[in-house]
Design a protein around this motif. Structure first.
Motif, PDB file in Angstrom:
ATOM      1  N   SER A  14      49.507  46.352  33.926  1.00 14.57           N
ATOM      2  CA  SER A  14      50.795  46.926  34.323  1.00 14.57           C
ATOM      3  C   SER A  14      51.522  47.538  33.129  1.00 14.57           C
ATOM      4  N   VAL A  47      57.527  45.992  36.928  1.00 17.11           N
ATOM      5  CA  VAL A  47      56.286  45.270  37.278  1.00 17.11           C
ATOM      6  C   VAL A  47      55.922  44.261  36.185  1.00 17.11           C
ATOM      7  N   TYR A  68      55.868  38.525  43.677  1.00 10.89           N
ATOM      8  CA  TYR A  68      56.198  39.333  44.861  1.00 10.89           C
ATOM      9  C   TYR A  68      57.170  40.455  44.485  1.00 10.89           C
ATOM     10  N   ARG A  71      55.199  43.108  42.823  1.00 13.12           N
ATOM     11  CA  ARG A  71      54.442  43.886  43.809  1.00 13.12           C
ATOM     12  C   ARG A  71      55.349  44.868  44.546  1.00 13.12           C
ATOM     13  N   GLU A 103      46.881  50.457  42.868  1.00  6.70           N
ATOM     14  CA  GLU A 103      46.205  49.612  43.856  1.00  6.70           C
ATOM     15  C   GLU A 103      45.378  48.519  43.186  1.00  6.70           C
ATOM     16  N   SER A 106      47.814  45.947  42.193  1.00  4.02           N
ATOM     17  CA  SER A 106      48.228  45.226  43.400  1.00  4.02           C
ATOM     18  C   SER A 106      47.199  44.162  43.770  1.00  4.02           C
ATOM     19  N   LEU A 109      47.626  41.321  41.371  1.00  2.00           N
ATOM     20  CA  LEU A 109      48.813  40.533  41.735  1.00  2.00           C
ATOM     21  C   LEU A 109      48.520  39.641  42.934  1.00  2.00           C
ATOM     22  N   ASN A 110      47.879  40.206  43.943  1.00  3.43           N
ATOM     23  CA  ASN A 110      47.540  39.426  45.138  1.00  3.43           C
ATOM     24  C   ASN A 110      46.627  38.249  44.789  1.00  3.43           C
TER      25      ASN A 110
END
Length: 118
Positions: A14, A47, A68, A71, A103, A106, A109-110
């Protein structure tokens, strides 16, 4: 958390994303310096900032909350990137590369969120 946020792959990715955003927005028209360019930069900066802030929290649940937030800020950049494309400030190639990189962040992060919730 025992691991420094600087050791997290998602934080480093990030940070690279922020650098890319700043380089790209430096070519935006001067009239956008306090508009879209600034908004996009702030969302991108948010981020890694949220990742770092969350990692310093005592409870995992708090860290997850900040992930969260990170994100959400990342997804905000997607909209702003699309606006920049539609206004002709970036090419479709630049847009696609930024979204692809976003993406990947993301997904990271997930994955981190899932690992902290398990």
């Amino acid at each position: 958390m025992s691991t420094s946020f600087k050791d997290l792959l998602v934080w480093n990715a990030s940070m690279d994303y922020v650098t890319s955003i700043y380089k790209i927005t430096s070519d935006f028209p001067d009239s956008e310096r306090f508009g879209l360019a600034s908004q996009l930069q702030r969302a991108a900066v948010s981020v890694p900032s949220n990742i770092a802030e969350g990692s310093g929290r005592y409870f995992k649940k708090e860290f997850v909350h900040f992930l969260y937030q990170a994100r959400g800020s990342l997804l905000e950049t997607f909209t702003q990137i699309e606006i920049a494309f539609r206004l002709g400030y970036i090419t479709d190639q630049v847009r696609d590369q930024l979204i692809e990189t976003g993406e990947e962040i993301s997904k990271m992060l997930n994955g981190l969120i899932k690992s902290l919730k398990d």
